[in-house]
Design a protein around this motif. Structure first.
Motif, PDB file in Angstrom:
ATOM      1  N   GLN A 177       0.508  -1.258   0.068  1.00 22.81           N
ATOM      2  CA  GLN A 177       0.116   0.080  -0.266  1.00 22.81           C
ATOM      3  C   GLN A 177       0.663   1.403   0.574  1.00 22.81           C
ATOM      4  OE1 GLN A 177      -3.406   0.541  -0.444  1.00 22.81           O
ATOM      5  NE2 GLN A 177      -3.736  -1.559   0.408  1.00 22.81           N
ATOM      6  N   ASN A 178       0.354   2.189  -0.519  1.00 26.49           N
ATOM      7  CA  ASN A 178       0.852   3.631  -0.376  1.00 26.49           C
ATOM      8  C   ASN A 178       0.587   4.110   1.132  1.00 26.49           C
ATOM      9  OD1 ASN A 178       2.669   3.218  -3.002  1.00 26.49           O
ATOM     10  ND2 ASN A 178       0.421   4.221  -4.143  1.00 26.49           N
ATOM     11  N   ILE A 179       1.072   4.742   1.341  1.00 27.59           N
ATOM     12  CA  ILE A 179       0.933   5.230   2.939  1.00 27.59           C
ATOM     13  C   ILE A 179       1.143   7.104   2.721  1.00 27.59           C
ATOM     14  CG2 ILE A 179       1.226   5.731   5.211  1.00 27.59           C
ATOM     15  CD1 ILE A 179      -0.280   3.372   5.562  1.00 27.59           C
ATOM     16  N   TRP A 180       0.267   7.868   3.418  1.00 25.97           N
ATOM     17  CA  TRP A 180       0.431   9.099   3.762  1.00 25.97           C
ATOM     18  C   TRP A 180       0.821   9.894   5.342  1.00 25.97           C
ATOM     19  CZ3 TRP A 180      -2.297  12.972   6.840  1.00 25.97           C
ATOM     20  CH2 TRP A 180      -2.406  14.664   6.621  1.00 25.97           C
ATOM     21  N   LEU A 181       1.610  10.459   4.997  1.00 28.76           N
ATOM     22  CA  LEU A 181       1.835  10.749   6.609  1.00 28.76           C
ATOM     23  C   LEU A 181       1.675  12.344   6.633  1.00 28.76           C
ATOM     24  CD1 LEU A 181       1.809   9.186   9.634  1.00 28.76           C
ATOM     25  CD2 LEU A 181       4.099   9.274   9.245  1.00 28.76           C
ATOM     26  N   ALA A 182       1.640  13.178   7.114  1.00 30.30           N
ATOM     27  CA  ALA A 182       2.176  14.377   7.307  1.00 30.30           C
ATOM     28  C   ALA A 182       3.444  14.753   8.440  1.00 30.30           C
ATOM     29  CB  ALA A 182       1.660  15.402   8.536  1.00 30.30           C
ATOM     30  N   GLN A 183       4.503  15.758   7.880  1.00 33.32           N
ATOM     31  CA  GLN A 183       5.395  15.548   8.761  1.00 33.32           C
ATOM     32  C   GLN A 183       5.860  15.912   9.617  1.00 33.32           C
ATOM     33  OE1 GLN A 183       6.549  20.109   6.306  1.00 33.32           O
ATOM     34  NE2 GLN A 183       8.059  18.443   6.007  1.00 33.32           N
ATOM     35  N   ARG A 184       4.377  16.103  10.283  1.00 29.54           N
ATOM     36  CA  ARG A 184       4.677  17.108  12.061  1.00 29.54           C
ATOM     37  C   ARG A 184       3.279  16.367  12.200  1.00 29.54           C
ATOM     38  NH1 ARG A 184       5.049  21.919  13.425  1.00 29.54           N
ATOM     39  NH2 ARG A 184       3.721  21.657  14.529  1.00 29.54           N
ATOM     40  N   GLU A 185       3.102  16.139  13.404  1.00 32.21           N
ATOM     41  CA  GLU A 185       1.583  16.852  14.424  1.00 32.21           C
ATOM     42  C   GLU A 185       1.284  17.633  14.970  1.00 32.21           C
ATOM     43  OE1 GLU A 185       0.073  15.856  18.464  1.00 32.21           O
ATOM     44  OE2 GLU A 185       1.606  14.912  18.130  1.00 32.21           O
ATOM     45  N   GLY A 186       0.292  17.556  13.555  1.00 29.46           N
ATOM     46  CA  GLY A 186      -1.232  18.708  13.712  1.00 29.46           C
ATOM     47  C   GLY A 186       0.077  19.463  12.090  1.00 29.46           C
ATOM     48  N   ARG A 187      -0.941  20.635  11.537  1.00 31.81           N
ATOM     49  CA  ARG A 187      -0.277  21.590  10.778  1.00 31.81           C
ATOM     50  C   ARG A 187       0.095  22.856  11.208  1.00 31.81           C
ATOM     51  NH1 ARG A 187      -6.292  23.836  10.515  1.00 31.81           N
ATOM     52  NH2 ARG A 187      -6.219  24.190  11.902  1.00 31.81           N
ATOM     53  N   SER A 188       1.155  22.814   9.730  1.00 33.97           N
ATOM     54  CA  SER A 188       2.243  23.514  10.207  1.00 33.97           C
ATOM     55  C   SER A 188       0.808  24.992   9.360  1.00 33.97           C
ATOM     56  CB  SER A 188       3.485  23.737   9.519  1.00 33.97           C
ATOM     57  OG  SER A 188       4.288  25.104   9.397  1.00 33.97           O
ATOM     58  N   LYS A 189       0.997  25.977  11.291  1.00 34.08           N
ATOM     59  CA  LYS A 189      -0.115  26.778  11.269  1.00 34.08           C
ATOM     60  C   LYS A 189       0.917  28.566  10.638  1.00 34.08           C
ATOM     61  CE  LYS A 189      -2.533  25.258  14.636  1.00 34.08           C
ATOM     62  NZ  LYS A 189      -1.863  23.973  14.885  1.00 34.08           N
ATOM     63  N   ASP A 190       1.559  28.232  11.245  1.00 34.43           N
ATOM     64  CA  ASP A 190       2.454  29.674  10.561  1.00 34.43           C
ATOM     65  C   ASP A 190       3.090  29.368   9.098  1.00 34.43           C
ATOM     66  OD1 ASP A 190       5.026  27.516  11.522  1.00 34.43           O
ATOM     67  OD2 ASP A 190       6.314  29.032  12.563  1.00 34.43           O
ATOM     68  N   GLY A 191       3.096  28.290   8.259  1.00 31.39           N
ATOM     69  CA  GLY A 191       3.605  28.023   7.099  1.00 31.39           C
ATOM     70  C   GLY A 191       5.306  28.179   7.042  1.00 31.39           C
TER      71      GLY A 191
END
Length: 382
Positions: A177-191
Motif C-alpha cells: 500500500q501507499n501511505i500518506w503521513l504529515a511531516q509533523r503532528e498537526g498542521r504547520s500553522k505559521d507556514g
C-alpha cells in the motif's frame, strides 16, 4: 515482528466490512444531514440507495470520494495541478511525507492526483483528536485512514507509537500500500514547514536493522510539497496565535476543529500545486554518523530540503516576503494587480474575526505566506 502485532484499533476497514459500515451510516442522522451538502444535485434517497450498493473500498472511493473531491476542486479552487509524479512507479509502494496545511484536503487531493495517474490511493494517518463522532471514524476508515493516537500517558504512547510504526511498515512492505503521513503532528500553522524528529523516531521503531538509515530506506520515502495559493483557515490559525499569546493555557476545542475542517473544504483556496519529489534512499547514504540523534536531524533535513526546493510559489508568497523585508527582491514576479488582490484578501480575512488584534493578525498572516519563500531561499544555499 509485525505479524504478531494487533492492528485492530487503528487499521482502515477491509472490503468485507464495508457493507455493514455503510448500512450503519445510512441510519446515522448526522451523516444523513451532510449528504445534501456533499451531493447537492442528487436527491438524498438516490444517494442513500447508491450507498447501500457499495461493497468495496475501491467502489466507495471511485463512486463517492473522488466525485466529491472533484466537486470541491471545481467549486473552491482555481485548479489542482501536480508535477514530478511521472518520475515515480505505480507498481511500487511509497511513504509520501508532505508538509501539512489542511486537516482534510492535503491527503485527499494527493489521492486525487495519484488516482488520475493510475497509482493506488494512500492509506492516511489521521489523529484521533479529529474523530469527534463515531460516524466520522467510520467515514475516514472507509477512506483508508488509520488512526494515530494522541494525548496518551508516556508508557501508552510508546506502545501506540510502536504499533503505528509496525502498521506503516507492514502496509508498505507486505500489503504494498501507499501511505500518506504529515511531516509533523498537526498542521504547520505559521507556514514554516519542518519535519519533526518524533515522526522519524516513530517510523524507526519497527525496523529490524540497528541502522536507522536502513530502517527508513525500507519505507521508500518520497517528500511532497503542497502549495496552496490561499489558505482559507489562515485567519483562524492567526487567531489561535493571538489566543495563545494572550492565554498560554489556551487549547483548541473540538468545535474549532470542526470549524477548521469545514472552512478548509469550502473556503477559497485559489490554485493548488502538488510537487512530488524523488525517493530519498540514495540521499540517505550520505549519513555516516552512528549517533541516532544526528541521523534523525540529517534525515529531517533531507526531507525538508526536497519540500522547500519543490514549493510552487504564488504571487502572494512573494508579496508577503517583500512586505516583511521592506524590499523589492521579488517585485518582478508579481503585478500591481496581484499585489492589490492579495492584500485585499488578507484585509478581508482579518476583519472576519470579532475581536482581532488587527496588526498582530495581519503580520501573522503575512508570515504564513512568506515563510515558504524564506525556506526556499535557505534550501538553495550550499
Amino acid at each position: 515482528m509485525t505479524e504478531n502485532i494487533d492492528f485492530e484499533e487503528i487499521r482502515p476497514f477491509n472490503d468485507d466490512e464495508v457493507s455493514a459500515v455503510i448500512n450503519s451510516l445510512c441510519n446515522e442522522p448526522y451523516f444523513l444531514r451532510i449528504l445534501p451538502a456533499l451531493f447537492p444535485s442528487t436527491p438524498i434517497d438516490a444517494v442513500v440507495a447508491k450507498l447501500r450498493t457499495v461493497k468495496s473500498i475501491e467502489t466507495w472511493q471511485e463512486d463517492f470520494i473522488i466525485p466529491f473531491l472533484n466537486n470541491v476542486i471545481a467549486n473552491s479552487t482555481d485548479g489542482l495541478t501536480a508535477s514530478g509524479i511521472e518520475n515515480l512507479d505505480p507498481e511500487k509502494s511509497y511513504l509520501f511525507i508532505t508538509n501539512h496545511r489542511d486537516i482534510v484536503l492535503d491527503s485527499a487531493f494527493l489521492n486525487v492526483k495519484l488516482h488520475e495517474k493510475g497509482f493506488k490511493t494512500t492509506e492516511i494517518g489521521i489523529g484521533d483528536n479529529l474523530l469527534i463522532y463515531d460516524w466520522i471514524t467510520d467515514v475516514v476508515k472507509l477512506n483508508k485512514s488509520f488512526i494515530v493516537k494522541r494525548g496518551l500517558p508516556v508508557r501508552q504512547m510508546m506502545e501506540a507509537s510502536g504499533t503505528l510504526s509496525a502498521f506503516i511498515r507492514y502496509s508498505i512492505t507486505q500489503q504494498h500500500q501507499n501511505i500518506w503521513l504529515a511531516q509533523r503532528e498537526g498542521r504547520s500553522k505559521d507556514g514554516n514547514d519542518q519535519t519533526q524528529g518524533s515522526v522519524l523516531k516513530m517510523l524507526n521503531l519497527s525496523g529490524k536493522s540497528q541502522s536507522m538509515v536502513e530502517n527508513i530506506k525500507e519505507l521508500n520515502v518520497v517528500p511532497v510539497s503542497i502549495s496552496y495559493e490561499y489558505d482559507p483557515c489562515d485567519y483562524l490559525k492567526a487567531y489561535q496565535f493571538q489566543q495563545k499569546r494572550d492565554n498560554p493555557e489556551y487549547k483548541k476545542s473540538q468545535k474549532e476543529d470542526l470549524t477548521h475542517m469545514t472552512m478548509g473544504i469550502t473556503g477559497k483556496k485559489g490554485r493548488i500545486h502538488f510537487s512530488f519529489g524523488t525517493p530519498i534512499s540514495e540521499s540517505l547514504d550520505s549519513i555516516t554518523d552512528p549517533n541516532k540523534n544526528v541521523q534523525v536531524q540529517a534525515i529531517a533535513e533531507i526531507i525538508d530540503a526536497q519540500i522547500y526546493k519543490n514549493y510552487h510559489m504564488w504571487p502572494g508568497n512573494y508579496v508577503a516576503y517583500d512586505m516583511l523585508e521592506k524590499s523589492d527582491r521579488f517585485r518582478s514576479l508579481y503585478t500591481d494587480d496581484e499585489k492589490k488582490a492579495f492584500l485585499h484578501y488578507i484585509n478581508e480575512h482579518v476583519f472576519r474575526l470579532e475581536d482581532p488584534d488587527s496588526d498582530f493578525i495581519y503580520d501573522t498572516i503575512l508570515k504564513m505566506y512568506a515563510n515558504p519563500v524564506y525556506n526556499y531561499i535557505k534550501a538553495q544555499q550550499p
